[in-house]
Design an enzyme around this catalytic site. Structure first.
Site, short mmCIF file in Angstrom:
data_model
loop_
_atom_site.label_atom_id
_atom_site.label_comp_id
_atom_site.label_asym_id
_atom_site.label_seq_id
_atom_site.Cartn_x
_atom_site.Cartn_y
_atom_site.Cartn_z
CB CYS A 286 -69.49 18.16 62.54
SG CYS A 286 -70.13 19.72 61.91
CG HIS A 287 -67.85 14.28 62.64
ND1 HIS A 287 -67.75 15.24 61.66
CD2 HIS A 287 -68.83 13.43 62.23
CE1 HIS A 287 -68.61 14.98 60.69
NE2 HIS A 287 -69.29 13.90 61.01
N GLY A 288 -66.73 16.32 66.82
CA GLY A 288 -65.96 16.49 68.05
C GLY A 288 -64.47 16.73 67.88
#
Ligand code: FES
Length: 235
Positions: free
Chosen positions: A199-201
């Site tokens: 999703c955001h790493g």
């Protein structure tokens, strides 16, 4: 016919005279009684018989003929008996209420999940569902356990030793929910050989600790236990 009319008139006149005389006699009688009783009575109320309302009735025929102590005993018995009945009723009501409010058997069954660990080979992940959330179960290898233990805890964003996150080193059990915004990370991925949240790493290591990315905390450890060899109970 004229004779009959005259007789009627005479009769009516007689009645009228009698009616007129009666009030005169009544007034005279009333005046006489007022005069004669003025010295005998004084009136505390304007209503007839109103002063009788102040008199206490005679209850003697209703009074008990037993002794005072016997009557008290009866009174105590009645009060105590009513108190005991009321307490029993209140207890029963509270018990029923609590029974209705507590979780039913099927809900309690869902609160715990049993897993057969013999079905999970070494070096593999399994995801189960518990209370609507994914649970990651990792059967770790010796090298993965060694790798998890060699990390410098002071360098971690959410410092936690591997020992604090497991009950048995070979079994890692975690809530599969990213601590950033709640995505489900992917296993055996990321820069640290653990889990990766696309999703955001966010990168988690082989102990589920956050190593890189926006997630602030390590993956959460749920309540679990090993009731017997080869069996895991989550919840
Ligand atoms: S939800 Fe996992 S990195 Fe944002």
């Amino acid at each position: 016919m004229a004779t009959l009319t005259n007789a009627s008139r005479v009769c009516l006149r007689g009645i009228t005279r009698q009616s007129a005389a009666a009030p005169v006699r009544a007034l005279a009688t009333s005046a006489t009684r007022q005069d004669s009783s003025a010295t005998a009575y004084t009136y505390g109320t304007a209503f007839k018989g109103g002063d009788k309302g102040n008199q206490v009735p005679d209850f003697s025929k209703y009074m008990s003929d037993k002794s005072v102590s016997s009557n008290k005993l009866m009174g105590y018995f009645m009060v105590g008996g009513m108190g005991a009945i009321s307490a029993a009723g209140a207890k029963s009501t509270v018990e029923e209420f609590l029974k209705n409010m507590s979780a039913s058997a099927d809900v309690l069954a869902m609160a715990k999940v049993e897993v057969d660990l013999n079905a999970i080979p070494e070096g593999k992940n399994v995801i189960i569902k518990w209370r609507g959330k994914p649970i990651f179960i990792r059967h770790r290898t010796e090298s993965e356990i060694a790798e998890a233990n060699k990390v410098n805890i002071a360098s971690l964003r959410d410092p936690q030793s591997d020992d604090d996150r497991v009950k048995k080193p070979e079994w890692l059990v975690m809530l599969g929910v990213c601590t950033h915004l709640g995505c489900v990370p992917i296993g055996e991925a990321g820069d640290f050989g653990g889990w990766f949240c696309p999703c955001h790493g966010s990168h988690y290591d082989i102990s589920g600790r956050i190593r890189k990315g926006p997630a602030p905390l390590n993956l959460e450890i749920p309540e679990y236990d090993f009731p017997e060899e080869g069996k895991l109970v989550v919840g």
